[in-house]
Scaffold this motif. Sequence first.
Motif, PDB file in Angstrom:
ATOM      1  N   TRP A  21     -16.067   7.716  -0.328  1.00 31.00           N
ATOM      2  CA  TRP A  21     -14.735   7.298  -0.746  1.00 31.00           C
ATOM      3  C   TRP A  21     -13.796   8.500  -0.778  1.00 31.00           C
ATOM      4  O   TRP A  21     -12.644   8.402  -0.379  1.00 31.00           O
ATOM      5  N   ARG A  22     -14.306   9.642  -1.259  1.00 29.85           N
ATOM      6  CA  ARG A  22     -13.497  10.864  -1.259  1.00 29.85           C
ATOM      7  C   ARG A  22     -13.102  11.231   0.171  1.00 29.85           C
ATOM      8  O   ARG A  22     -11.968  11.629   0.418  1.00 29.85           O
ATOM      9  N   ALA A  23     -14.019  11.102   1.097  1.00 27.75           N
ATOM     10  CA  ALA A  23     -13.717  11.413   2.499  1.00 27.75           C
ATOM     11  C   ALA A  23     -12.678  10.439   3.044  1.00 27.75           C
ATOM     12  O   ALA A  23     -11.709  10.849   3.687  1.00 27.75           O
ATOM     13  N   PHE A  24     -12.852   9.151   2.785  1.00 25.42           N
ATOM     14  CA  PHE A  24     -11.931   8.151   3.319  1.00 25.42           C
ATOM     15  C   PHE A  24     -10.524   8.312   2.753  1.00 25.42           C
ATOM     16  O   PHE A  24      -9.540   8.031   3.434  1.00 25.42           O
ATOM     17  N   THR A  25     -10.424   8.775   1.525  1.00 23.24           N
ATOM     18  CA  THR A  25      -9.110   8.938   0.899  1.00 23.24           C
ATOM     19  C   THR A  25      -8.524  10.324   1.137  1.00 23.24           C
ATOM     20  O   THR A  25      -7.463  10.643   0.603  1.00 23.24           O
ATOM     21  N   GLY A  26      -9.214  11.165   1.926  1.00 22.49           N
ATOM     22  CA  GLY A  26      -8.669  12.473   2.278  1.00 22.49           C
ATOM     23  C   GLY A  26      -8.871  13.548   1.237  1.00 22.49           C
ATOM     24  O   GLY A  26      -8.200  14.574   1.257  1.00 22.49           O
ATOM     25  N   ARG A  27      -9.797  13.347   0.317  1.00 22.66           N
ATOM     26  CA  ARG A  27     -10.031  14.317  -0.748  1.00 22.66           C
ATOM     27  C   ARG A  27     -11.337  15.084  -0.567  1.00 22.66           C
ATOM     28  O   ARG A  27     -11.866  15.640  -1.510  1.00 22.66           O
ATOM     29  N   ALA A  28     -11.844  15.132   0.648  1.00 24.27           N
ATOM     30  CA  ALA A  28     -13.083  15.868   0.945  1.00 24.27           C
ATOM     31  C   ALA A  28     -12.762  16.987   1.929  1.00 24.27           C
ATOM     32  O   ALA A  28     -11.715  16.995   2.572  1.00 24.27           O
ATOM     33  N   GLY A  29     -13.692  17.925   2.039  1.00 24.19           N
ATOM     34  CA  GLY A  29     -13.506  19.021   2.976  1.00 24.19           C
ATOM     35  C   GLY A  29     -13.578  18.544   4.419  1.00 24.19           C
ATOM     36  O   GLY A  29     -14.441  17.739   4.777  1.00 24.19           O
ATOM     37  N   LEU A  30     -12.673  19.053   5.237  1.00 23.50           N
ATOM     38  CA  LEU A  30     -12.612  18.641   6.638  1.00 23.50           C
ATOM     39  C   LEU A  30     -13.906  18.950   7.380  1.00 23.50           C
ATOM     40  O   LEU A  30     -14.389  18.117   8.155  1.00 23.50           O
ATOM     41  N   GLY A  31     -14.480  20.113   7.153  1.00 25.00           N
ATOM     42  CA  GLY A  31     -15.707  20.485   7.860  1.00 25.00           C
ATOM     43  C   GLY A  31     -16.832  19.499   7.626  1.00 25.00           C
ATOM     44  O   GLY A  31     -17.508  19.064   8.565  1.00 25.00           O
TER      45      GLY A  31
END
Length: 126
Positions: A21-31
């Motif tokens: 969910w963090r990745a989908f909402t843009g709150r995770a590290g790009l790498g």
Amino acid sequence: MPLTWSHRLILVLMLLFEPEWRAFTGRAGLGRVFWVYGVLISSGLALLFLLAREAQRVDVQQFLLVLMLLYTGLILVAVWRCAGPAAPPWGQVARALTVAWALNVLLLIGFLQIDLLVAWLGGPPS
């Protein structure tokens, strides 16, 4: 007030899928999003498809094509959102590569779907 089984299930799912969910909402590290969710998991899905194709499991191939299409859409959004705060030029590079990859997946899935339709209709095996 005690929690019902449905509330408990929702809490477990929220905990289980919180990194996604963090990745989908843009709150995770790009790498991590690009390499783990994008490259690694997509490669795993492609490998499963190749194994199903080798085993001539048309039903599994069909399921995996739909899954890959949905997953590609989710990853495209996740990478796009996580690329925003990334250091230049990595955000732009990741966005460009992900769009190219998504177009490639769409074309590949389209041609593979044609093969599966031929197989479902009893045509010659590819």
